[in-house]
Each structure stands twice: as C-alpha cells, then as structure tokens.
Design a protein around this motif. Structure first.
Motif, PDB file in Angstrom:
ATOM      1  N   ILE A  10      45.722  57.471  39.819  1.00  0.00           N
ATOM      2  CA  ILE A  10      45.134  58.770  39.505  1.00  0.00           C
ATOM      3  C   ILE A  10      45.833  59.797  40.398  1.00  0.00           C
ATOM      4  O   ILE A  10      45.771  59.697  41.626  1.00  0.00           O
ATOM      5  N   VAL A  11      46.516  60.768  39.785  1.00  0.00           N
ATOM      6  CA  VAL A  11      47.292  61.751  40.545  1.00  0.00           C
ATOM      7  C   VAL A  11      46.945  63.168  40.101  1.00  0.00           C
ATOM      8  O   VAL A  11      46.419  63.382  39.005  1.00  0.00           O
ATOM      9  N   GLY A  12      47.259  64.123  40.950  1.00  0.00           N
ATOM     10  CA  GLY A  12      47.045  65.532  40.653  1.00  0.00           C
ATOM     11  C   GLY A  12      47.055  66.315  41.948  1.00  0.00           C
ATOM     12  O   GLY A  12      47.169  65.758  43.029  1.00  0.00           O
ATOM     13  N   ARG A  13      46.910  67.607  41.833  1.00  0.00           N
ATOM     14  CA  ARG A  13      46.891  68.449  43.025  1.00  0.00           C
ATOM     15  C   ARG A  13      45.514  68.342  43.695  1.00  0.00           C
ATOM     16  O   ARG A  13      44.594  67.753  43.128  1.00  0.00           O
ATOM     17  N   VAL A  22      37.700  58.764  39.674  1.00  0.00           N
ATOM     18  CA  VAL A  22      37.782  57.373  40.138  1.00  0.00           C
ATOM     19  C   VAL A  22      36.375  56.786  40.241  1.00  0.00           C
ATOM     20  O   VAL A  22      36.134  55.656  39.797  1.00  0.00           O
ATOM     21  N   ASN A  23      35.444  57.523  40.822  1.00  0.00           N
ATOM     22  CA  ASN A  23      34.066  57.037  40.921  1.00  0.00           C
ATOM     23  C   ASN A  23      33.490  56.749  39.543  1.00  0.00           C
ATOM     24  O   ASN A  23      32.787  55.761  39.347  1.00  0.00           O
ATOM     25  N   ARG A  24      33.790  57.589  38.587  1.00  0.00           N
ATOM     26  CA  ARG A  24      33.287  57.401  37.220  1.00  0.00           C
ATOM     27  C   ARG A  24      33.861  56.129  36.593  1.00  0.00           C
ATOM     28  O   ARG A  24      33.152  55.341  35.983  1.00  0.00           O
ATOM     29  N   LEU A  25      35.172  55.935  36.758  1.00  0.00           N
ATOM     30  CA  LEU A  25      35.819  54.742  36.195  1.00  0.00           C
ATOM     31  C   LEU A  25      35.339  53.465  36.864  1.00  0.00           C
ATOM     32  O   LEU A  25      35.175  52.437  36.219  1.00  0.00           O
ATOM     33  N   THR A  44      43.251  54.476  47.698  1.00  0.00           N
ATOM     34  CA  THR A  44      41.995  53.733  47.688  1.00  0.00           C
ATOM     35  C   THR A  44      41.903  53.003  46.357  1.00  0.00           C
ATOM     36  O   THR A  44      41.996  53.637  45.302  1.00  0.00           O
ATOM     37  N   TYR A  45      41.716  51.695  46.401  1.00  0.00           N
ATOM     38  CA  TYR A  45      41.697  50.868  45.196  1.00  0.00           C
ATOM     39  C   TYR A  45      40.268  50.461  44.840  1.00  0.00           C
ATOM     40  O   TYR A  45      39.488  50.094  45.701  1.00  0.00           O
ATOM     41  N   LYS A  46      39.970  50.514  43.550  1.00  0.00           N
ATOM     42  CA  LYS A  46      38.661  50.099  43.036  1.00  0.00           C
ATOM     43  C   LYS A  46      38.869  49.354  41.719  1.00  0.00           C
ATOM     44  O   LYS A  46      39.710  49.739  40.913  1.00  0.00           O
ATOM     45  N   ASP A  47      38.102  48.303  41.522  1.00  0.00           N
ATOM     46  CA  ASP A  47      38.117  47.628  40.226  1.00  0.00           C
ATOM     47  C   ASP A  47      37.381  48.511  39.227  1.00  0.00           C
ATOM     48  O   ASP A  47      36.371  49.143  39.560  1.00  0.00           O
ATOM     49  N   ALA A  48      37.895  48.561  38.012  1.00  0.00           N
ATOM     50  CA  ALA A  48      37.313  49.425  36.988  1.00  0.00           C
ATOM     51  C   ALA A  48      37.343  48.713  35.638  1.00  0.00           C
ATOM     52  O   ALA A  48      38.054  47.727  35.453  1.00  0.00           O
ATOM     53  N   VAL A  58      43.597  53.398  41.366  1.00  0.00           N
ATOM     54  CA  VAL A  58      43.944  53.807  42.726  1.00  0.00           C
ATOM     55  C   VAL A  58      43.823  55.326  42.833  1.00  0.00           C
ATOM     56  O   VAL A  58      44.441  56.065  42.075  1.00  0.00           O
ATOM     57  N   ASP A  59      42.957  55.756  43.749  1.00  0.00           N
ATOM     58  CA  ASP A  59      42.761  57.164  44.038  1.00  0.00           C
ATOM     59  C   ASP A  59      43.849  57.601  45.014  1.00  0.00           C
ATOM     60  O   ASP A  59      44.172  56.887  45.960  1.00  0.00           O
TER      61      ASP A  59
END
Length: 123
Positions: A10-13, A22-25, A44-48, A58-59
């Motif tokens: 997940i990328v962006g400014r 990321v929390n939603r996914l 930061t990695y999270k299973d989704a 990955v955030d």
C-alpha cells in the motif's frame, strides 16, 4: 502469519489514508492512524482477506520525493523495499484534494516498477 502468501504493498503520499485502508483490509486496528504526516516509517505487515483471496498487506510510510529532511529518505527506502517484494501495489490518493504533484511523482515511480498497481481513491 504465512510467508508464502502474496504481498500487496500500500503506497501513497502522507495522510491519504494508507494505514486506515490497511486496517480495513486486515480486519483490525493495528496500523497506526494519525493526522500528523510521517507517523508510519517502517513497513508493517498484516494478513488480509478480500473476497476469495488470502494475502499479506504491507503498510508503508508516505512517499515524498522533493524533501530529504528527517526520516523521509528512509521512509522512501522502506516503501521501495515493499514494492520490490510485492506481487501487486495499491496506490492510495485523496479524492477530496485531487491529484497533486506528489501523486504524479508516485504514479511515475509505479510505472517504472514491474509490479501491477491499482488506484484507490480515499476520503
């Protein structure tokens, strides 16, 4: 947590809602959400899970290319590392603010990567 799951970066400014997305996914509230830019610095990695797919999201910190102060070069490096290991990227932008020069710079970076990128408009 499985290392064999495909990774989605997940990328962006800064402050476009990457961590909220990321929390939603990931179905949780572990990713740090704050109004101040630069709070997320490391990957930061999270299973989704989405529809019928398991993956790791990955955030990343907000990408800024025209400023090398404080932690910004390290945040860029972390985001580039996330892209290098990802199977796909989601580029988050702020729909209320509209496209910015920073968004255009990130889009240009993503076009140079071998990973497919999707656009997510937030807010």
């Amino acid at each position: 947590m499985s290392l064999s799951l495909p990774i989605v970066a997940i990328v962006g400014r800064p402050n476009v809602g990457k961590s909220t997305f990321v929390n939603r996914l990931a179905g949780g509230r572990d990713a740090i959400v704050h109004d101040e830019p630069g709070v997320t610095r490391d990957r930061t990695y999270k299973d989704a899970f989405w529809q019928d797919r398991d993956f790791r999201v990955v955030d990343t910190g907000g990408l800024v290319f025209d400023d090398d102060t404080e932690f910004l070069p390290m945040i860029r490096e972390q985001a580039l590392l996330a892209l290098s290991e990802a199977k796909a990227a989601i580029f988050v932008v702020d729909g209320q603010e509209g496209p910015t020069a920073a968004d255009e710079a990130i889009a240009h970076l993503l076009r140079q990567q071998s990973v497919p990128a999707l656009l997510a408009v937030n807010k």
